[in-house]
Design an enzyme around this catalytic site. Structure first.
Site, PDB file in Angstrom:
ATOM      1  N   LYS A   1      37.260  36.526  51.579  1.00  0.00           N
ATOM      2  CA  LYS A   1      37.247  35.388  50.657  1.00  0.00           C
ATOM      3  C   LYS A   1      36.601  34.183  51.329  1.00  0.00           C
ATOM      4  O   LYS A   1      36.792  33.941  52.519  1.00  0.00           O
ATOM      5  CB  LYS A   1      38.676  35.069  50.220  1.00  0.00           C
ATOM      6  CG  LYS A   1      38.784  34.015  49.123  1.00  0.00           C
ATOM      7  CD  LYS A   1      40.232  33.841  48.682  1.00  0.00           C
ATOM      8  CE  LYS A   1      40.379  32.778  47.614  1.00  0.00           C
ATOM      9  NZ  LYS A   1      41.792  32.617  47.176  1.00  0.00           N
TER      10      LYS A   1
ATOM     11  N   SER B   1      42.846  32.811  42.383  1.00  0.00           N
ATOM     12  CA  SER B   1      41.536  32.308  42.776  1.00  0.00           C
ATOM     13  C   SER B   1      40.688  33.315  43.541  1.00  0.00           C
ATOM     14  O   SER B   1      39.498  33.106  43.753  1.00  0.00           O
ATOM     15  CB  SER B   1      41.707  31.052  43.638  1.00  0.00           C
ATOM     16  OG  SER B   1      42.397  31.369  44.844  1.00  0.00           O
TER      17      SER B   1
ATOM     18  N   SER C   1      47.249  34.022  43.753  1.00  0.00           N
ATOM     19  CA  SER C   1      45.798  34.198  43.816  1.00  0.00           C
ATOM     20  C   SER C   1      45.320  35.528  44.376  1.00  0.00           C
ATOM     21  O   SER C   1      44.128  35.818  44.333  1.00  0.00           O
ATOM     22  CB  SER C   1      45.164  33.057  44.621  1.00  0.00           C
ATOM     23  OG  SER C   1      45.243  31.856  43.908  1.00  0.00           O
TER      24      SER C   1
END
Length: 488
Positions: free
Chosen positions: A77, A152, A176
């Site tokens: 990420k 997210s 997330s």
């Protein structure tokens, strides 16, 4: 030939037997990324040159037969620092930022000869639930490209679900990892707070953030957690507890296990079809020998309100460092220092980030601190106590990961409250610092449904045990979207 259908153990056997090399596996992974990227948009940066260079070095010294992850590609990420590889947090503010150090989780992966293949798309500074607030692009759901992937960590979830990579890292502040895992039909774990070092993670909510793994199966998820979990002197919140092997209970039966099912998790706002799916999963656990009983978590209904006060307050403090002075974006229309600050932050942050900074600043202001931030902390304690009471009598908690399946692109991004409520069932886990996993549990209207299993602190082994037992008698994890090569 693609290798994306092979498990990590199968890939390891091929690498050890020299039927494929780390370079060949990396090249095939890069091809899988490129062939699917236009459809899903999982990546902000693909580090092709660095990945191939690392793979060649691994081939030169030879695959370590005792190291399961040697030569295995990993997507990371884009809020997790990677030395020499852009780390933008999906924000204009950091559009050109290359860290000079690796996050501890990434360093741990490199120590096991894993290959960082690229950085995945996300909501800006991890603030969002749909990966639509990214400065760079909107990621699309692997199963239906008109739907959101969740957020997210949407890019990390779709990268695994679409067959671009086998493993990825995300971060989870209020759901997330688990929410996008549910929306894309993969396995995502938020570890106990402190299990994985936050050193090198671009901070959002420091008392809530935790890095965790995505994988297609429960065992592979646990195998990746084995790599990234560690105590770390560079992170003051790092936990001293270290489990030797998170896969150790996988394969054991769950006879006699006591599982709680909070009545609030099937209450108002939960799609009736989600309820049916999760109730069927509860029956499956009973068939496996577990006891499933209804309990109450009475303060969980306040979780969203508490979370957005605490997380936004912490974000307003953490994001003060982005001012155009040291690194990242700087507005070029400023005439003095005050204008540098104001213009840089106004132009560099997106709307959702600015919304949360303002909310957090308000909550921390002298006139409202007691009414908002202090009160939120008190209710957070009540939420923690609710969990403690349940775990005094039960091994795990079971429920849906999300109130509904993935929603349409551009349908909720102008309705912040509706977007926030999508994390209704995941947020309390972060507030209490507990481990939680989302595993595939069925489909509603052709879209994946996630089942959430929550444990007491440091109970990841038990969570994996129960999740693997469910996975072994179902085939939801085996069903793949068309983009992966499936028939859905």
């Amino acid at each position: 030939m693609s290798f994306n259908h092979k498990t990590i153990e199968e890939l390891h056997d091929l690498l050890v037997a020299k039927e494929i090399s780390a370079t060949e596996l990396t090249q095939k992974t890069l091809e899988d990324i490129k062939s699917r990227e236009e459809a899903v948009g999982s990546f902000i940066t693909v580090s092709e040159e660095a990945a191939l260079k690392q793979a060649a070095a691994i081939d030169a010294k030879g695959i370590d037969a005792d190291n399961l992850m040697s030569g295995i590609p990993l997507a990371v990420k884009d809020n997790i620092s990677t030395k020499g590889i852009l780390t933008t947090a999906a924000s204009k503010m950091l559009y050109n930022y290359e860290p000079i150090f690796d996050a501890t989780s990434v360093a741990n992966a490199y120590a096991k000869d894993m290959i960082v293949i690229g950085k995945t798309n996300m909501d800006e500074f991890a603030m969002g639930g749909s990966t639509e607030t990214s400065y760079f692009k909107k990621t699309k759901n692997a199963w239906d490209h008109t739907k959101v992937p969740g957020g997210s960590s949407g890019g990390s979830a779709t990268a695994v679900a679409s067959g671009q990579v086998r493993l990825s890292l995300g971060s989870d502040t209020g759901g997330s990892i688990r929410q996008p895992a549910a929306f894309n039909g993969v396995v995502g774990l938020k570890p106990t707070y402190g299990t994985v070092s936050r050193y090198g993670l671009i901070a959002f909510g420091s008392s809530l953030d935790q890095i965790g793994p995505f994988a297609p199966t429960v065992k592979e998820n646990a195998q990746l957690l084995n790599v990234i979990a560690s105590s770390d002197v560079k992170d003051a919140t790092s936990a001293p507890v270290r489990i030797a092997d998170y896969t150790s209970k996988i394969g054991r039966d769950i006879k006699g296990m006591k599982i709680a099912f909070p009545k609030e998790y099937l209450g108002e706002g939960i799609d009736p079809k989600i309820k049916e799916t999760v109730l069927a999963a509860a029956k499956q656990f009973e068939a496996l020998g577990a006891t499933v009983e209804e309990v109450s978590l009475p303060h969980s209904k306040y979780g969203v309100a508490v979370y957005y006060i605490i997380a936004s307050s912490e974000a307003s403090s953490n994001l003060q460092r982005f001012d155009g002075i040291r690194y990242g974006f700087r507005a070029d229309d400023a005439k003095n220092l005050d204008e540098i600050y104001v213009n840089t932050r106004s132009q560099g942050f997106g709307d959702e980030v600015k919304r949360r900074i303002m909310l957090g600043t308000f909550s921390l202001s002298s006139g409202y601190y007691d009414a908002y931030f202090k009160k939120a902390g008190q209710v957070r304690t009540l939420i923690i106590e609710d969990f403690d009471k349940v775990f005094a009598d039960y091994d795990l908690i079971l429920g849906p990961t999300t109130p509904a399946v993935a929603f349409g692109l551009d349908t909720l991004n102008h309705d912040p409250v509706a977007m926030y409520l999508a994390d209704l069932l995941t947020i309390p886990v972060n507030l209490a610092g507990l481990p939680g996993i989302s595993i595939p549990a069925g489909f509603v209207d052709g879209l994946p449904v996630g089942l959430q299993l929550i444990g007491p602190k440091y109970a990841e082994e038990t969570i994996y045990q129960a999740a693997a037992a469910f996975e072994a008698v179902t085939d939801y994890h085996k069903q793949q979207p068309i983009i992966f090569g499936g028939d859905k």
